[in-house]
Write a protein that holds these residues in place. Structure first.
Motif, mmCIF file in Angstrom:
data_model
loop_
_atom_site.group_PDB
_atom_site.id
_atom_site.type_symbol
_atom_site.label_atom_id
_atom_site.label_comp_id
_atom_site.label_asym_id
_atom_site.label_seq_id
_atom_site.Cartn_x
_atom_site.Cartn_y
_atom_site.Cartn_z
ATOM 1 N N THR A 50 0.834 -1.196 0.000
ATOM 2 C CA THR A 50 0.000 0.000 0.000
ATOM 3 C C THR A 50 0.872 1.250 0.000
ATOM 4 O O THR A 50 1.663 1.462 0.931
ATOM 5 C CB THR A 50 -0.915 0.043 1.238
ATOM 6 O OG1 THR A 50 -1.598 -1.201 1.367
ATOM 7 C CG2 THR A 50 -1.927 1.175 1.125
ATOM 8 N N GLU A 61 -4.032 9.536 2.425
ATOM 9 C CA GLU A 61 -4.749 9.020 1.264
ATOM 10 C C GLU A 61 -3.957 7.863 0.661
ATOM 11 O O GLU A 61 -2.731 7.904 0.605
ATOM 12 C CB GLU A 61 -4.938 10.104 0.202
ATOM 13 C CG GLU A 61 -5.777 11.287 0.657
ATOM 14 C CD GLU A 61 -5.900 12.323 -0.436
ATOM 15 O OE1 GLU A 61 -5.252 12.152 -1.498
ATOM 16 O OE2 GLU A 61 -6.641 13.302 -0.239
ATOM 17 N N ILE A 62 -4.671 6.845 0.219
ATOM 18 C CA ILE A 62 -4.027 5.722 -0.460
ATOM 19 C C ILE A 62 -3.690 6.136 -1.890
ATOM 20 O O ILE A 62 -4.525 6.703 -2.601
ATOM 21 C CB ILE A 62 -4.944 4.482 -0.473
ATOM 22 C CG1 ILE A 62 -5.299 4.088 0.963
ATOM 23 C CG2 ILE A 62 -4.260 3.325 -1.194
ATOM 24 C CD1 ILE A 62 -4.115 3.764 1.840
ATOM 25 N N THR A 104 -4.162 -3.785 -1.703
ATOM 26 C CA THR A 104 -3.843 -2.721 -0.752
ATOM 27 C C THR A 104 -4.692 -2.862 0.506
ATOM 28 O O THR A 104 -5.665 -3.639 0.544
ATOM 29 C CB THR A 104 -4.080 -1.332 -1.371
ATOM 30 O OG1 THR A 104 -5.474 -1.214 -1.719
ATOM 31 C CG2 THR A 104 -3.236 -1.143 -2.625
ATOM 32 N N GLU A 105 -4.326 -2.100 1.521
ATOM 33 C CA GLU A 105 -5.091 -2.063 2.765
ATOM 34 C C GLU A 105 -5.734 -0.695 2.926
ATOM 35 O O GLU A 105 -5.353 0.279 2.273
ATOM 36 C CB GLU A 105 -4.174 -2.378 3.953
ATOM 37 C CG GLU A 105 -3.606 -3.795 3.910
ATOM 38 C CD GLU A 105 -2.714 -4.087 5.091
ATOM 39 O OE1 GLU A 105 -3.201 -4.673 6.080
ATOM 40 O OE2 GLU A 105 -1.523 -3.735 5.025
ATOM 41 N N SER A 106 -6.691 -0.604 3.825
ATOM 42 C CA SER A 106 -7.433 0.637 4.030
ATOM 43 C C SER A 106 -6.662 1.600 4.921
ATOM 44 O O SER A 106 -5.772 1.191 5.686
ATOM 45 C CB SER A 106 -8.793 0.341 4.661
ATOM 46 O OG SER A 106 -8.618 -0.171 5.980
ATOM 47 N N VAL A 107 -7.023 2.864 4.835
ATOM 48 C CA VAL A 107 -6.422 3.873 5.703
ATOM 49 C C VAL A 107 -6.690 3.538 7.164
ATOM 50 O O VAL A 107 -5.817 3.705 8.034
ATOM 51 C CB VAL A 107 -6.976 5.275 5.355
ATOM 52 C CG1 VAL A 107 -6.508 6.301 6.391
ATOM 53 C CG2 VAL A 107 -6.541 5.692 3.963
ATOM 54 N N GLU A 108 -7.907 3.059 7.458
ATOM 55 C CA GLU A 108 -8.265 2.748 8.842
ATOM 56 C C GLU A 108 -7.362 1.666 9.429
ATOM 57 O O GLU A 108 -6.972 1.728 10.603
ATOM 58 C CB GLU A 108 -9.732 2.286 8.914
ATOM 59 C CG GLU A 108 -10.762 3.363 8.636
ATOM 60 C CD GLU A 108 -10.840 3.731 7.162
ATOM 61 O OE1 GLU A 108 -10.382 2.928 6.293
ATOM 62 O OE2 GLU A 108 -11.340 4.826 6.856
ATOM 63 N N ARG A 111 -3.649 3.449 9.642
ATOM 64 C CA ARG A 111 -3.442 4.757 10.264
ATOM 65 C C ARG A 111 -2.643 4.703 11.567
ATOM 66 O O ARG A 111 -1.720 5.523 11.754
ATOM 67 C CB ARG A 111 -4.789 5.440 10.497
ATOM 68 C CG ARG A 111 -4.670 6.885 11.000
ATOM 69 C CD ARG A 111 -3.991 7.742 9.955
ATOM 70 N NE ARG A 111 -3.535 9.015 10.441
ATOM 71 C CZ ARG A 111 -4.060 10.193 10.066
ATOM 72 N NH1 ARG A 111 -5.069 10.217 9.211
ATOM 73 N NH2 ARG A 111 -3.583 11.308 10.525
#
Length: 225
Positions: A50, A61-62, A104-108, A111
């Motif tokens: 990511t 932001e991704i 990819t992985e999420s921002v959550e 973070r």
């Protein structure tokens, strides 16, 4: 002959030691920049790759994953600490693993780890998170590069997160003011002839000051009164 070889080896060793000390005092590492590439290469599978960026307000932001061209990863010298080269070393390890590089992985999910990696600077710009499966479970290596933290000085950091713990793998501050070429090999290339010159000057000066050794010192016989 053995004495000359010993002198040469001693001068090489001393020059290498001095070059490493100069490199450490200037950049914070002795020979090559530390890297998490070994951890990635020793893993079994890539789970996610990511890329992220951080704006001036601290929002994450991704970013789209750039095209992966393996031939590009050999363009950076091993001693280069610029953030692009540090990323390339990691990518050279990533492409050896099975797995989907487009996942990819999420921002959550990222973070907390991004904050821990990038939170030391007022001007973080972004980096990437590499999540892999290793012998002991899931590992995540997060990289971060900074904006300008002081006059012409930028920074790069790698932190490894595993089993609820974190370990700083690399933390490098570097200048872009024209002195970034002063790495360990360059120090060594200049210090070796300098030390050889000092040695030659010392030998010549010693002969001039003290003269040749007396015959007794050469033959091992006592000198006549």
């Amino acid at each position: 002959m053995l004495t000359k070889a010993f002198v040469v080896l001693a001068l090489v060793f001393i020059s290498g030691l001095e070059a490493s000390v100069f490199c450490y005092s200037h950049w914070g590492y002795f020979i090559t920049p530390p890297s998490g590439a070994g951890v990635i290469a020793d893993s079994h599978r890539l789970e996610a790759l990511t890329y992220f960026r951080i704006d001036s307000d601290g929002n994450v932001e991704i970013s789209p994953t750039p095209p992966i061209v393996p031939s590009e990863f050999i363009g950076c010298p091993l001693f280069d600490f610029e953030s692009g080269c540090m990323d390339d070393r990691l990518m050279a390890a990533v492409i050896t693993l099975p797995g989907d590089v487009s996942r990819t992985e999420s921002v959550e999910a990222l973070r907390p780890h991004i904050d821990r990696t990038c939170g030391n600077w007022a001007t973080p710009q972004g980096g990437m998170a590499i999540t892999v499966q290793g012998d002991s479970g899931q590992l995540r290596l997060v990289t971060c590069r900074s904006g300008e933290i002081s006059n012409d000085v930028f920074a790069y950091r790698e932190v490894l997160f595993a089993h609820g713990e974190e370990k700083e793998v690399a933390s490098v501050e570097y200048e872009i003011s024209g002195f970034e070429f002063l790495t360990m090999p360059l120090f060594f290339m200049h210090l070796l002839p300098f030390n050889i010159g000092l040695y030659v000057i010392g030998r010549v000066a010693g002969k001039q000051w003290y003269g040749p050794p007396p015959p007794s010192a050469v033959s091992g016989l006592p000198s006549s009164p």
